[in-house]
Write an enzyme that holds these catalytic residues in place. Structure first.
Site, mmCIF file in Angstrom:
data_model
loop_
_atom_site.group_PDB
_atom_site.id
_atom_site.type_symbol
_atom_site.label_atom_id
_atom_site.label_comp_id
_atom_site.label_asym_id
_atom_site.label_seq_id
_atom_site.Cartn_x
_atom_site.Cartn_y
_atom_site.Cartn_z
ATOM 1 N N LYS A 1 0.853 -1.179 0.000
ATOM 2 C CA LYS A 1 0.000 0.000 0.000
ATOM 3 C C LYS A 1 0.893 1.235 0.000
ATOM 4 C CE LYS A 1 -3.916 -2.076 -0.179
ATOM 5 N NZ LYS A 1 -4.584 -2.101 -1.496
ATOM 6 N N LYS B 1 -13.434 -6.306 -8.411
ATOM 7 C CA LYS B 1 -13.982 -6.478 -7.059
ATOM 8 C C LYS B 1 -15.477 -6.769 -7.191
ATOM 9 C CE LYS B 1 -10.888 -3.597 -4.286
ATOM 10 N NZ LYS B 1 -9.711 -3.347 -5.108
HETATM 11 MG MG MG Z 1 -6.196 -1.872 -5.622
#
Ligand code: MG
Length: 349
Positions: free
Chosen positions: A148, A248
């Site tokens: 991240k 997603k």
């Molecule tokens: Mg991502």
């Protein structure tokens, strides 16, 4: 656990909603929706519940095994809000599998091989800590690591360099900015890591910014947050905007639409990370059924959210073994919710 996803955003407690669809034939199906806080995508947990309460009465009387009719009814009754519809759609797939006596992975086209590889997300920390996490998760069997980033560009460059030094042959490193950089910051970062074996994921908020960054790098490029509709796939393919998309389930409205996008990506050879925004055992099972029925060469990675969370909400959910996962074998999603953990329904229709 805490997930620090980009510059100023982190989430410590995840608010997940489980949907139970009951039929007059006595079968029940389950779905789960867990947005990653309200600041990530246009979705939030209380909004999911409000939307489900709005939609559910309009679906009473439909046959849950007729997925196109169910999705048409949801899209007719409510424009947009795919995350509201996702858990209902997943619950209907669970019922369809139970009616047919087959796991959802079979209904989605069949199981490729024994298992598939997972990535491990590494939350934003100082660069040295993140590098150590790559090494630690590598020793658990993971071969794919998602850093991240999307914070201070100089620190992010250091994060990527130190983490890449921990890689073993065959490992895959992704630097996921989760929209966190401005265009000029992203261009600095991709320039600084041009000789590092790293993939760049969703550097900026808008598609056009990402496209501009893409034109400044020859690192493999992944689009995630902007891929929120099937129309983004041909557009991105035409523009050569990405090599991989992040699909997603709840971002696109459930398994029915995730399957459409998955199959659309297979023909031109666009690889996919198949996952969801967040979730527990039921989300993890749904992900596993889609990922396991995707050709391995195009399954870039997937994830097992139930190994990140501290509460198990269902029995039968897939469990990671050595950085890999397999879809359940039992009919439907192959899970049974732990009602003693979930408690009483907050809404019934
Ligand atoms: Mg991502």
């Amino acid at each position: 656990m805490k997930a620090a996803i980009n510059g100023g955003n982190s989430v410590e407690v995840f608010d997940s909603t489980v949907v139970e669809v009951r039929t007059d034939a006595g079968l029940t199906g389950y779905g789960e929706i867990c947005p990653l806080g309200a600041a990530y995508l246009p979705a939030y947990a209380a909004g999911a519940r409000a939307g489900i309460a709005e939609l559910a009465p309009r679906l009473i009387g439909l046959d849950p095994t007729q997925l196109s009719l169910v999705n048409h009814a949801m899209d007719s009754a409510m424009r947009g809000h795919p995350y509201v519809k996702s858990a209902i759609d997943v619950a209907c797939w669970d019922i369809l599998g139970k009616v047919r006596g087959q796991p959802v992975v079979s209904l989605l086209g069949g199981r490729f091989g024994e298992s598939f590889a997972l990535y491990r997300a590494i939350s934003q920390e100082v660069p040295e800590t993140m590098a150590k996490m790559v090494s630690a998760y590598g020793s658990q069997g993971y071969t794919k690591f998602q850093l991240k980033v999307g914070g201070d560009p100089d620190i992010d460059i250091e994060r990527i360099r130190l983490a890449s030094a921990q890689l073993q042959r065959g490992d895959v490193l992704v630097a996921d900015a989760n929209t966190g950089w401005t265009q000029h910051q992203a261009i600095r970062v991709v320039d600084a890591v041009r000789s590092v074996d790293v993939c760049i994921e969703q550097p900026c908020m808008r598609y056009e910014e990402c496209l501009a960054v893409r034109e400044h790098t020859d690192r493999p490029f992944i689009l995630d947050e902007v891929i929120d509709d099937i129309g983004q796939v041909p557009r991105g393919h035409q523009d050569r905007a990405m090599d991989v998309i992040n699909l997603k389930i709840s971002k696109v409205g459930g398994l029915t639409k995730a399957r459409q996008i998955r199959d659309l990506c297979v023909s031109p050879g666009i690889a996919m990370t198949i996952e969801d925004t967040w979730g527990g055992d039921i989300v993890t099972a749904a992900i596993a059924h889609v990922a396991h029925s995707t050709p391995p060469a195009l399954l870039f990675s997937s994830t097992d959210f139930n190994s990140y969370v501290t509460v198990s909400i269902a029995e039968g959910a897939p469990q990671r073994e050595g950085g890999r996962l397999a879809a359940p074998q039992a009919p439907g999603l192959g899970i049974a919710p732990r009602m003693e953990i979930l408690g009483k329904a907050v809404y019934e229709s």
